[in-house]
Design a protein around this motif. Structure first.
Motif, short mmCIF file in Angstrom:
data_model
loop_
_atom_site.label_atom_id
_atom_site.label_comp_id
_atom_site.label_asym_id
_atom_site.label_seq_id
_atom_site.Cartn_x
_atom_site.Cartn_y
_atom_site.Cartn_z
N MET A 1 -40.82 97.76 -47.29
CA MET A 1 -40.03 96.55 -47.33
C MET A 1 -39.72 96.20 -48.78
SD MET A 1 -40.94 92.88 -45.75
CE MET A 1 -40.60 91.41 -46.66
N THR A 2 -38.47 95.85 -49.02
CA THR A 2 -38.10 95.39 -50.34
C THR A 2 -38.00 93.88 -50.29
OG1 THR A 2 -35.75 95.51 -49.89
CG2 THR A 2 -36.79 97.47 -50.82
N GLY A 3 -37.92 93.26 -51.44
CA GLY A 3 -37.81 91.81 -51.47
C GLY A 3 -38.64 91.25 -52.60
N THR A 4 -38.60 89.94 -52.69
CA THR A 4 -39.27 89.27 -53.79
C THR A 4 -40.59 88.64 -53.38
OG1 THR A 4 -37.90 87.36 -53.30
CG2 THR A 4 -37.13 88.84 -55.02
N GLY A 5 -40.91 88.70 -52.10
CA GLY A 5 -42.20 88.17 -51.66
C GLY A 5 -42.18 86.72 -51.25
N TYR A 6 -41.02 86.14 -51.02
CA TYR A 6 -40.93 84.75 -50.56
C TYR A 6 -40.82 84.72 -49.04
CZ TYR A 6 -40.07 83.57 -55.42
OH TYR A 6 -40.19 83.42 -56.78
N ALA A 7 -41.23 83.61 -48.46
CA ALA A 7 -41.17 83.47 -47.01
C ALA A 7 -39.74 83.51 -46.49
CB ALA A 7 -41.84 82.15 -46.59
N SER A 8 -38.78 83.19 -47.33
CA SER A 8 -37.37 83.19 -46.93
C SER A 8 -36.76 84.58 -46.95
CB SER A 8 -36.57 82.27 -47.84
OG SER A 8 -36.68 82.68 -49.18
N ASP A 9 -37.45 85.59 -47.49
CA ASP A 9 -36.90 86.94 -47.56
C ASP A 9 -36.69 87.52 -46.17
OD1 ASP A 9 -37.03 86.78 -50.28
OD2 ASP A 9 -38.71 88.17 -50.51
N LEU A 10 -35.66 88.36 -46.05
CA LEU A 10 -35.38 89.04 -44.79
C LEU A 10 -36.43 90.12 -44.53
CD1 LEU A 10 -31.55 89.62 -45.18
CD2 LEU A 10 -32.64 88.06 -43.58
N THR A 11 -36.80 90.27 -43.28
CA THR A 11 -37.65 91.40 -42.91
C THR A 11 -36.76 92.63 -42.78
OG1 THR A 11 -37.37 91.05 -40.54
CG2 THR A 11 -39.20 89.87 -41.62
N ALA A 42 -31.79 85.80 -52.16
CA ALA A 42 -31.65 84.67 -53.09
C ALA A 42 -30.90 83.52 -52.44
CB ALA A 42 -30.93 85.13 -54.36
N MET A 43 -29.85 83.82 -51.68
CA MET A 43 -29.10 82.78 -50.97
C MET A 43 -30.00 82.07 -49.95
SD MET A 43 -25.51 84.69 -50.24
CE MET A 43 -24.84 85.79 -51.48
N LEU A 44 -30.80 82.85 -49.23
CA LEU A 44 -31.70 82.26 -48.24
C LEU A 44 -32.79 81.42 -48.91
CD1 LEU A 44 -32.04 85.25 -45.76
CD2 LEU A 44 -30.78 83.11 -45.42
N TYR A 45 -33.21 81.82 -50.11
CA TYR A 45 -34.20 81.03 -50.85
C TYR A 45 -33.63 79.64 -51.16
CZ TYR A 45 -37.49 79.55 -54.41
OH TYR A 45 -38.42 78.84 -55.13
N LEU A 55 -31.82 76.77 -60.49
CA LEU A 55 -33.28 76.85 -60.50
C LEU A 55 -33.83 78.02 -59.68
CD1 LEU A 55 -34.27 73.08 -60.30
CD2 LEU A 55 -34.12 74.55 -62.30
N LEU A 56 -32.98 79.02 -59.42
CA LEU A 56 -33.49 80.22 -58.74
C LEU A 56 -34.59 80.85 -59.59
CD1 LEU A 56 -30.41 82.16 -57.35
CD2 LEU A 56 -32.42 81.46 -56.08
N PRO A 57 -35.67 81.31 -58.97
CA PRO A 57 -36.73 81.98 -59.74
C PRO A 57 -36.20 83.19 -60.50
CG PRO A 57 -37.49 81.47 -57.53
CD PRO A 57 -36.02 81.16 -57.56
N MET A 58 -36.90 83.57 -61.53
CA MET A 58 -36.46 84.63 -62.43
C MET A 58 -36.46 86.02 -61.79
SD MET A 58 -35.62 83.03 -65.08
CE MET A 58 -35.38 84.32 -66.27
N ASN A 59 -37.20 86.22 -60.70
CA ASN A 59 -37.21 87.55 -60.09
C ASN A 59 -35.99 87.80 -59.18
OD1 ASN A 59 -38.28 85.64 -58.41
ND2 ASN A 59 -39.74 87.01 -57.44
N SER A 62 -29.33 86.57 -61.64
CA SER A 62 -28.95 85.29 -62.25
C SER A 62 -28.28 84.39 -61.21
CB SER A 62 -27.99 85.52 -63.41
OG SER A 62 -26.73 85.94 -62.94
N TRP A 63 -28.49 83.09 -61.37
CA TRP A 63 -27.94 82.15 -60.40
C TRP A 63 -26.43 82.26 -60.33
CZ3 TRP A 63 -24.33 78.43 -61.22
CH2 TRP A 63 -24.04 78.11 -62.54
N GLY A 64 -25.78 82.55 -61.45
CA GLY A 64 -24.32 82.66 -61.46
C GLY A 64 -23.83 83.81 -60.61
N MET A 65 -24.54 84.93 -60.67
CA MET A 65 -24.16 86.09 -59.88
C MET A 65 -24.37 85.82 -58.39
SD MET A 65 -25.49 90.00 -60.21
CE MET A 65 -24.84 90.09 -61.85
N VAL A 66 -25.49 85.21 -58.04
CA VAL A 66 -25.79 84.91 -56.64
C VAL A 66 -24.77 83.90 -56.10
CG1 VAL A 66 -27.49 83.96 -55.04
CG2 VAL A 66 -28.23 85.39 -56.95
N TYR A 67 -24.50 82.85 -56.88
CA TYR A 67 -23.56 81.83 -56.42
C TYR A 67 -22.14 82.40 -56.29
CZ TYR A 67 -20.63 77.75 -56.08
OH TYR A 67 -19.69 76.85 -55.66
N ALA A 68 -21.75 83.26 -57.23
CA ALA A 68 -20.42 83.86 -57.17
C ALA A 68 -20.26 84.69 -55.90
CB ALA A 68 -20.17 84.72 -58.41
#
Length: 152
Positions: A1-11, A42-45, A55-59, A62-68
Motif C-alpha cells: 500500500m502506498t500513501g502517507t499514513g493518514y486515516a483519510s488515505d485511500l486503501t 491530499a484532497m481527501l485529507y 496547511l497541507l502537511p509537508m509529506n 505542495s498545496w498549490g499543485m494539489v489545489y490546481a
C-alpha cells in the motif's frame, strides 16, 4: 500500500475502484511529478480534516499543485462524474436501478461570518448566513447540493 499514513488515505481496494474513473496522463504539457493517488489522498485529507489548502502537511505535494489539480478536475466535471458513477454502483449493489425515480429535498440555514461570499438573513430561523438545499435519493445518496444566501 502506498500513501502517507493518514486515516483519510485511500486503501488499495478503494484506489482500484477510483483509478479508472480519473483522467489519464496528457500527451502534451509537463510530465507528472506526483502520482494521481497521492494527489487524491491530499484532497481527501483537506476534505476530512477541514484544513485550508495552505496547511497541507509537508509529506504531500505542495498545496498549490494539489489545489490546481482539484480545481482542474472540478471545472472539467471529473469530480461530479466520479461521484455519479460511484453512486450508481452503490445503487446497483443494493438491488436498485442505477438512476433514482424518487428523491427527498431538505434545507438547512447555517450561520456564517462576514467573509467568504454572499449571505442573507433567514427570518423564520433567525439566522444570518447561508441556506443549503440538498436532494438525496431514497438511499440517502446525494444527487444535488445548492447553497444560497439564507434570505432566498
Amino acid at each position: 500500500m502506498t500513501g502517507t499514513g493518514y486515516a483519510s488515505d485511500l486503501t488499495d481496494a478503494e484506489w482500484v475502484l477510483l483509478e479508472p474513473l480519473l483522467p489519464g496522463p496528457c500527451s502534451t504539457g509537463r510530465k507528472r511529478i506526483h502520482s494521481r493517488r497521492v494527489l487524491v489522498d491530499a484532497m481527501l485529507y483537506v476534505l476530512q480534516t477541514g484544513c485550508v489548502w495552505r496547511l497541507l502537511p509537508m509529506n504531500f505535494p505542495s498545496w498549490g499543485m494539489v489545489y490546481a489539480q482539484y480545481r482542474k478536475w472540478r471545472l472539467r466535471g471529473v469530480l461530479k462524474h466520479v461521484h455519479d458513477v460511484l453512486r450508481e454502483r452503490v445503487r446497483l449493489a443494493v438491488g436498485r436501478a442505477a438512476q433514482p425515480t424518487a428523491g427527498i429535498i431538505d434545507r438547512q440555514s447555517a450561520k456564517t461570518t462576514e467573509t467568504g461570499g454572499p449571505r442573507g438573513f433567514d427570518g423564520a430561523k433567525k439566522v444570518s448566513g447561508r441556506k443549503r438545499h440538498i436532494l438525496v435519493d431514497t438511499l440517502g445518496l446525494i444527487l444535488k447540493v445548492v447553497v444560497h444566501p439564507a434570505d432566498v
